[in-house]
Write a protein that holds these residues in place. Structure first.
Motif, PDB file in Angstrom:
ATOM      1  N   ASP A   1       0.675  -1.257   0.331  1.00 28.43           N
ATOM      2  CA  ASP A   1       0.017  -0.338  -0.084  1.00 28.43           C
ATOM      3  C   ASP A   1       1.182   1.308  -0.002  1.00 28.43           C
ATOM      4  O   ASP A   1       0.371   1.949  -0.513  1.00 28.43           O
ATOM      5  CB  ASP A   1      -0.417  -0.066   1.084  1.00 28.43           C
ATOM      6  N   ILE A   2       1.827   1.413   1.098  1.00 28.38           N
ATOM      7  CA  ILE A   2       2.479   2.401   0.968  1.00 28.38           C
ATOM      8  C   ILE A   2       3.447   2.635  -0.621  1.00 28.38           C
ATOM      9  O   ILE A   2       3.660   3.495  -0.551  1.00 28.38           O
ATOM     10  CB  ILE A   2       3.680   2.183   2.343  1.00 28.38           C
ATOM     11  N   SER A   3       4.102   1.556  -1.334  1.00 24.65           N
ATOM     12  CA  SER A   3       4.711   1.873  -2.515  1.00 24.65           C
ATOM     13  C   SER A   3       3.740   1.969  -3.267  1.00 24.65           C
ATOM     14  O   SER A   3       4.105   2.993  -3.977  1.00 24.65           O
ATOM     15  CB  SER A   3       5.646   0.293  -2.464  1.00 24.65           C
ATOM     16  N   VAL A   4       2.932   1.925  -3.861  1.00 26.28           N
ATOM     17  CA  VAL A   4       1.536   2.141  -4.762  1.00 26.28           C
ATOM     18  C   VAL A   4       1.196   3.298  -4.553  1.00 26.28           C
ATOM     19  O   VAL A   4       0.859   4.074  -5.106  1.00 26.28           O
ATOM     20  CB  VAL A   4       0.434   0.713  -4.437  1.00 26.28           C
ATOM     21  N   LEU A   5       1.127   3.750  -2.972  1.00 30.18           N
ATOM     22  CA  LEU A   5       0.650   5.722  -2.745  1.00 30.18           C
ATOM     23  C   LEU A   5       2.140   5.981  -3.169  1.00 30.18           C
ATOM     24  O   LEU A   5       1.539   7.627  -3.925  1.00 30.18           O
ATOM     25  CB  LEU A   5       0.457   5.692  -0.669  1.00 30.18           C
TER      26      LEU A   5
END
Length: 174
Positions: free
Chosen positions: A65-69
């Motif tokens: 989630d953090i990398s996609v965001l």
């Protein structure tokens, strides 16, 4: 709603409200923005590849989630910076894109009519290459046609306003 989708809305709203500050901050920190975007993109793709070739599932993990965001926001910010860079240099293709953007609402309103007309008068062929050509030609006919119609409607409306203003001025004088 997923926390990451909600974060997109919050980040977009914050950047829109504080756009002038954001723009100057982006110009000062573009190297870091590009670096973090690149690293988060590699992390995102790496997690997808790892989950595809192993039994590990990363798609609901915080790292995913953090990398996609970070990647999504970083790409958006990078393109905003690139857009400002190109607009300041004002190349001919950029003036062309500005013209498209000034007619975008008219293109949006007229393209369904043109697309429906194109599909009504031209049947899609059966082969994949024929269909690709059909789609490619249809895109350009609809896009350029909608752009041209928007241009004509804008000229027509400005001409009608000019005539209305002149007739209103003449009535006041008589």
């Amino acid at each position: 709603m997923s926390p990451t989708y909600f974060a997109y809305f919050l980040i977009g709203g914050y950047l829109g409200i504080n756009y002038v500050i954001f723009k100057s901050w982006t110009e000062r920190n573009i190297i870091w923005i590009l670096f973090i975007t690149f690293i988060s993109g590699i992390t995102y793709v790496g997690l997808l590849i790892a989950s595809h070739y192993s039994n590990l599932l990363f798609e609901n993990s915080p790292w995913y989630d953090i990398s996609v965001l970070l990647y999504s926001v970083g790409i958006g910010v990078s393109f905003l910076w690139l857009g400002h860079l190109l607009l300041n240099n004002s190349y001919a293709p950029i003036r062309w894109l500005n013209s498209i953007s000034s007619y975008s609402f008219g293109i949006y309103l007229t393209h369904p009519f043109l697309l429906s007309s194109y599909k009504y008068f031209n049947e899609a062929p059966g082969s994949i290459w024929g269909y690709n050509l059909y789609t490619f030609i249809g895109f350009f006919i609809v896009f350029i046609g909608a752009w041209y119609l928007s241009y004509v409607f804008r000229k027509l409306i400005s001409w009608m306003i000019m005539i209305y203003q002149k007739s209103g001025t003449q009535k006041l004088q008589s």
